[in-house]
Scaffold this motif. Structure first.
Motif, PDB file in Angstrom:
ATOM      1  N   VAL A  45       2.869 -22.996 -12.319  1.00 13.29           N
ATOM      2  CA  VAL A  45       4.318 -23.575 -12.435  1.00 13.29           C
ATOM      3  C   VAL A  45       5.112 -22.281 -12.126  1.00 13.29           C
ATOM      4  CG1 VAL A  45       6.128 -23.719 -14.190  1.00 13.29           C
ATOM      5  CG2 VAL A  45       4.129 -24.842 -14.387  1.00 13.29           C
ATOM      6  N   ASP A  46       5.886 -22.448 -10.986  1.00 11.33           N
ATOM      7  CA  ASP A  46       6.696 -21.594 -10.221  1.00 11.33           C
ATOM      8  C   ASP A  46       7.911 -22.194  -9.656  1.00 11.33           C
ATOM      9  OD1 ASP A  46       7.877 -19.858  -8.455  1.00 11.33           O
ATOM     10  OD2 ASP A  46       6.038 -19.030  -7.991  1.00 11.33           O
ATOM     11  N   THR A  47       9.002 -22.287 -10.285  1.00  8.36           N
ATOM     12  CA  THR A  47      10.285 -22.959  -9.912  1.00  8.36           C
ATOM     13  C   THR A  47      10.702 -22.641  -8.620  1.00  8.36           C
ATOM     14  OG1 THR A  47      11.747 -21.425 -11.058  1.00  8.36           O
ATOM     15  CG2 THR A  47      11.271 -23.436 -12.149  1.00  8.36           C
ATOM     16  N   ASP A  48      10.513 -21.377  -8.022  1.00 10.82           N
ATOM     17  CA  ASP A  48      11.161 -20.600  -6.677  1.00 10.82           C
ATOM     18  C   ASP A  48      10.118 -21.496  -5.515  1.00 10.82           C
ATOM     19  OD1 ASP A  48      12.705 -18.982  -7.896  1.00 10.82           O
ATOM     20  OD2 ASP A  48      11.334 -17.259  -7.775  1.00 10.82           O
ATOM     21  N   GLY A  67       9.149 -24.661  -5.890  1.00 14.99           N
ATOM     22  CA  GLY A  67       9.560 -26.157  -6.301  1.00 14.99           C
ATOM     23  C   GLY A  67       8.293 -26.643  -7.097  1.00 14.99           C
ATOM     24  N   VAL A  68       7.663 -25.896  -7.925  1.00 16.78           N
ATOM     25  CA  VAL A  68       6.627 -26.463  -8.941  1.00 16.78           C
ATOM     26  C   VAL A  68       7.317 -26.369 -10.375  1.00 16.78           C
ATOM     27  CG1 VAL A  68       4.403 -26.396  -9.934  1.00 16.78           C
ATOM     28  CG2 VAL A  68       4.682 -25.629  -7.563  1.00 16.78           C
ATOM     29  N   GLU A  69       8.062 -27.217 -10.679  1.00 14.46           N
ATOM     30  CA  GLU A  69       9.086 -27.201 -11.775  1.00 14.46           C
ATOM     31  C   GLU A  69       8.249 -26.997 -13.467  1.00 14.46           C
ATOM     32  OE1 GLU A  69      12.309 -26.709 -11.586  1.00 14.46           O
ATOM     33  OE2 GLU A  69      12.072 -27.092  -9.353  1.00 14.46           O
ATOM     34  N   ASP A  70       6.962 -27.879 -13.371  1.00 16.78           N
ATOM     35  CA  ASP A  70       6.436 -27.976 -14.524  1.00 16.78           C
ATOM     36  C   ASP A  70       5.039 -28.282 -14.390  1.00 16.78           C
ATOM     37  OD1 ASP A  70       6.383 -30.656 -13.905  1.00 16.78           O
ATOM     38  OD2 ASP A  70       8.098 -30.966 -15.410  1.00 16.78           O
ATOM     39  N   ALA A 130       4.234 -31.257 -12.446  1.00 20.19           N
ATOM     40  CA  ALA A 130       4.527 -31.231 -11.078  1.00 20.19           C
ATOM     41  C   ALA A 130       3.074 -30.467 -10.335  1.00 20.19           C
ATOM     42  CB  ALA A 130       5.651 -30.375 -10.427  1.00 20.19           C
TER      43      ALA A 130
END
Length: 767
Positions: free
Chosen positions: A144-147, A149-152, A155
């Protein structure tokens, strides 16, 4: 030895040396007719059919090699070309196999899987595939890496699924296995789109239809695709219902060692397989196999079209006779053109025997005067609108004027309007109104079908099925080859041939054909084949390729009128010297020529096959491969489909032969179908073994469907309308096995056909 040559040799069942020699000749610019006829020693007897196949496969395999080189360069440039992959690419035998292997490396638009890889999710996908004991949700938390684009977790797993789906769908071995299994096991289904029942009534047979994909005949496949393209049918591939889908999913799972063993990731991986099959693999293969089916159906249809065109072009000519051509019409009148023995238009008229003017008597008077003035032998009637009414007019003319000794023949006018409005027609018939050119063409078609029909795009002749639905480039290539083979099989009188006919001669281009005609118009008839060398832009190579197929009738050398190539005239001279006789004494002398031993006249250039051909040509130098001229008669009073009754026995002309039967023109403006099962009492594998386009046959009407304009016919005349044998016919049927084709009512003439044959026979007198 070139690997392509070896492969073609294996496919044709011939020696690689034969293929190598043929390829060398083709690459040097030799044509198939020239190689087949005049280079038998080089190819050791490859015939024109083998050479056509060789030429086609050569083109395909060379394209394959070029594509292989491009793919190898592309993958190598990416730094991904391993020895194992290179070996597989080099071993790929088809373009499909090659593209399957290239699929993972092929530059493509930015897919969901690529986006997931960019987000760093490929390790997640591969770890779960390698070790199903891992818990997907737990492992996914690390990615998971919001930077990125993997929000959760969801995803992350969705991205990993996209990566595995693409991975599964780009496995070349799996694709090959699934493709062939689907081809052999799936069924093709069609259903009508709601509300299209009336609009698509002609597709009624396919409103609720299914058949095995691998066994559906060409004509039914093309009908399905036409119905789909017309917005009437939905055409679907069925792998065997839901159970079938599950079977194919299990194949995907086995390929990647995925199974439900109770491990944490098993369920997620099986879900990936399900998605890969339904979203990627099946949709891809569904499209590909429909394209494969269509391609195979098109090839078959193109082959049938080519066979029918071949038979039509080689239909027996009426020959050197004055012919009166009638292009039927109602309100605009019947156009009339008279052509003399050489095909020159010598008179024209327009008559109005039908409504609204109804000038029947005046029309008969005009026709009788023209027939008497020009000593007309045959009346050619176009088979279009008002043809049966005009046929009655011709019948009345024959009855009222028996002294004219006329005969009438119905002629296909398909494409006549195309010719009439063409630039070629304008040059050939500059002083003739467009409306009258069709009548002239109809007359000439009877006189010499080959010479006239080559003036028209073969696709306009109308002897194929679904001709507008097939690949037009492949169709044109096939039909051009057929026309070329037919023209060169017959030969061309260079002093009378049109540019259109000359351009189909081996080695001659359209420009060279025009130059020959222009030179002929400016300098008079060619006295010899050698004189052709004076034509601008006709060099040694062109002369070599074309001379044997060009004829000079009544010229300086009788050999110029036959199929012996000028390069082999020395062989004839050795034969004459051996026999001690002049050419005029041996031409046509079969008894004398049969005593010759071909081996005696061979040398380093001309072997036994060529010498045998030369002796055969000297035996019958004006032989025409087109057979005997025959005519058929339509039944009086049967002019529309509504006039037909079950049980009627009629005479007709075969207009089209397909893989499922033959269409026959019985004079009602709608061809009837003799299904393959009704062609003979014996099993028929190929309808062309029984009938060919242009044949005259007797048929019995077994079904009439006026609304759908369908007529069912049979050639099994010794059966009643229910298909049961007639008692009186049993013994006769058993005696001949039902295999003899009916030729009752057909008129045959055993004469040399065409101006070329007759003129040559005359020229040889006294030689």
């Amino acid at each position: 030895m070139n690997s392509i040559h070896r492969q073609i040799a294996e496919e044709l069942g011939v020696r690689a040396q034969q293929v190598e020699a043929a390829v060398g000749l083709l690459d040097e610019g030799a044509t198939v007719p020239f190689i087949a006829r005049y280079r038998k020693e080089a190819t050791q007897g490859l015939d024109d059919a083998q050479l056509r196949t060789l030429e086609e496969r050569l083109g395909y395999l060379r394209e394959l090699e070029a594509r292989r080189a491009t793919i190898l360069e592309s993958i190598d440039g990416q730094g991904k070309l391993t020895d194992a992959l290179k070996a597989k690419l080099l071993a790929a035998a088809t373009k499909t196999q090659l593209e399957d292997l290239y699929l993972p490396y092929k530059p493509k638009r930015r897919t969901k899987a690529q986006i997931a890889r960019e987000a760093g999710l490929e390790p997640l996908a591969l770890q779960l595939l390698d070790d199903p004991g891992l818990v997907p949700e737990t492992l996914a938390e690390r990615f998971v890496d919001t930077d990125k684009g993997v929000e959760d977790v969801k995803a992350a797993l969705d991205g990993a699924r996209q990566i595995l789906m693409e991975h599964f769908s780009e496995d070349a071995e799996l694709l090959e296995e699934l493709r062939e299994s689907l081809w052999s096991q799936a069924r093709i289904r069609s259903r009508v789109i709601e509300g299209k029942e009336q609009e698509g009534a002609k597709f009624r047979d396919y409103f609720d239809y299914e058949e095995a994909l691998a066994r559906i005949p060409s004509h039914r496949a093309l009908a399905l695709f036409r119905g789909r393209n017309d917005g009437v049918l939905v055409v679907e591939l069925d792998p065997g219902g839901e159970e079938g889908h599950k079977r194919f999913e299990s194949r995907v799972a086995r390929r990647f060692a995925i199974a439900d063993k109770g491990r944490p990731a098993d369920g997620w991986l099986l879900e990936c397989v399900n998605w890969a099959w339904k979203v990627k693999l099946f949709s891809h293969l569904d499209l590909e196999l429909k394209m494969r089916l269509r391609g195979a159906a098109e090839e078959t249809a193109i082959g049938v079209f080519g066979d029918n065109l071949h038979d039509l072009l080689l239909a027996a000519p009426a020959g050197e006779r004055a012919i009166l051509g009638l292009d039927p019409g109602l309100r605009t009148g019947v156009k009339v053109a008279v052509v003399n023995r050489t095909g020159t238009v010598v008179d024209t008229a327009t008559i109005y025997p039908h409504a609204p003017k109804r000038q029947w008597a005046q029309s008969l008077q005009t026709l009788a005067a023209l027939a008497e003035k020009h000593r007309v032998a045959l009346v050619a009637i176009g088979n279009g609108t008002a043809s049966r009414e005009t046929d009655r007019l011709a019948a009345d003319l024959i009855r009222q004027h028996p002294e004219l000794q006329l005969r009438k023949v119905m002629v296909s006018e398909a494409g006549a309007s195309v010719y009439s409005a063409s630039e070629l027609a304008s040059r050939e018939l500059p002083g003739l109104d467009v409306s009258l050119r069709g009548a002239a063409s109809i007359a000439r078609r009877l006189q010499d079908p080959l010479a006239e029909l080559v003036k028209i795009d073969p696709r306009s002749i109308g002897v194929g099925q679904y001709q507008h639905d097939v690949n037009q480039v492949r169709l044109a290539r096939k039909l051009d080859a057929v026309v070329e083979d037919c023209v060169n099989a017959v030969g061309v009188d260079v002093n009378t041939a049109s540019p259109a006919l000359l351009s189909r001669v081996s080695g001659l281009s359209a420009t060279q054909a025009d130059n020959i005609v222009a030179f002929r118009d400016g300098h008079g008839k060619f006295p010899s084949r050698k004189a052709l060398m004076q034509v601008p832009r006709l060099g040694d190579k062109t002369f070599e390729q074309s001379a044997g197929f060009l004829r000079i009738i009544g010229g300086d050398n009788p050999l110029d009128a036959c199929a012996v190539h000028p390069e082999a005239y020395g062989v004839v001279e050795r034969i004459l010297e051996h026999l001690g006789k002049p050419l005029g004494a041996i031409i046509g002398n079969a008894g004398l020529l049969r005593t010759l031993d071909p081996k005696r006249f061979t040398d380093d250039t001309f072997g036994e096959p060529t010498v045998r051909d030369i002796i055969a040509e000297l035996t019958k130098p004006w032989r025409d491969p087109r057979g005997d001229f025959r005519t058929a008669s339509f039944t009086e009073g049967v002019e529309e489909i509504g006039d037909l009754e079950e049980g009627m026995v009629l005479e007709g002309t075969v207009t089209n032969v397909t893989n499922f039967g033959a269409f026959v023109d019985i004079g009602v403006h709608q061809d009837g179908l003799v299904h393959i099962s009704a062609l003979s009492h014996s099993f028929v594998k190929d309808p062309r073994d029984v009938v060919k386009t242009g044949d005259t046959v007797k048929v019995r009407v077994v079904e009439v469907d006026v609304p759908r304009k369908r007529i069912g016919l049979t050639m099994r005349l010794d059966e009643d309308v229910r298909g049961k044998p007639k008692p009186a016919a049993n013994d006769a049927r058993r005696a001949d096995g039902g295999r003899k084709r009916s030729k009752q009512g057909a008129r045959r003439e055993h004469k040399p056909q065409g101006a070329m044959a007759a003129a040559m026979a005359q020229a040889l007198k006294g030689k």
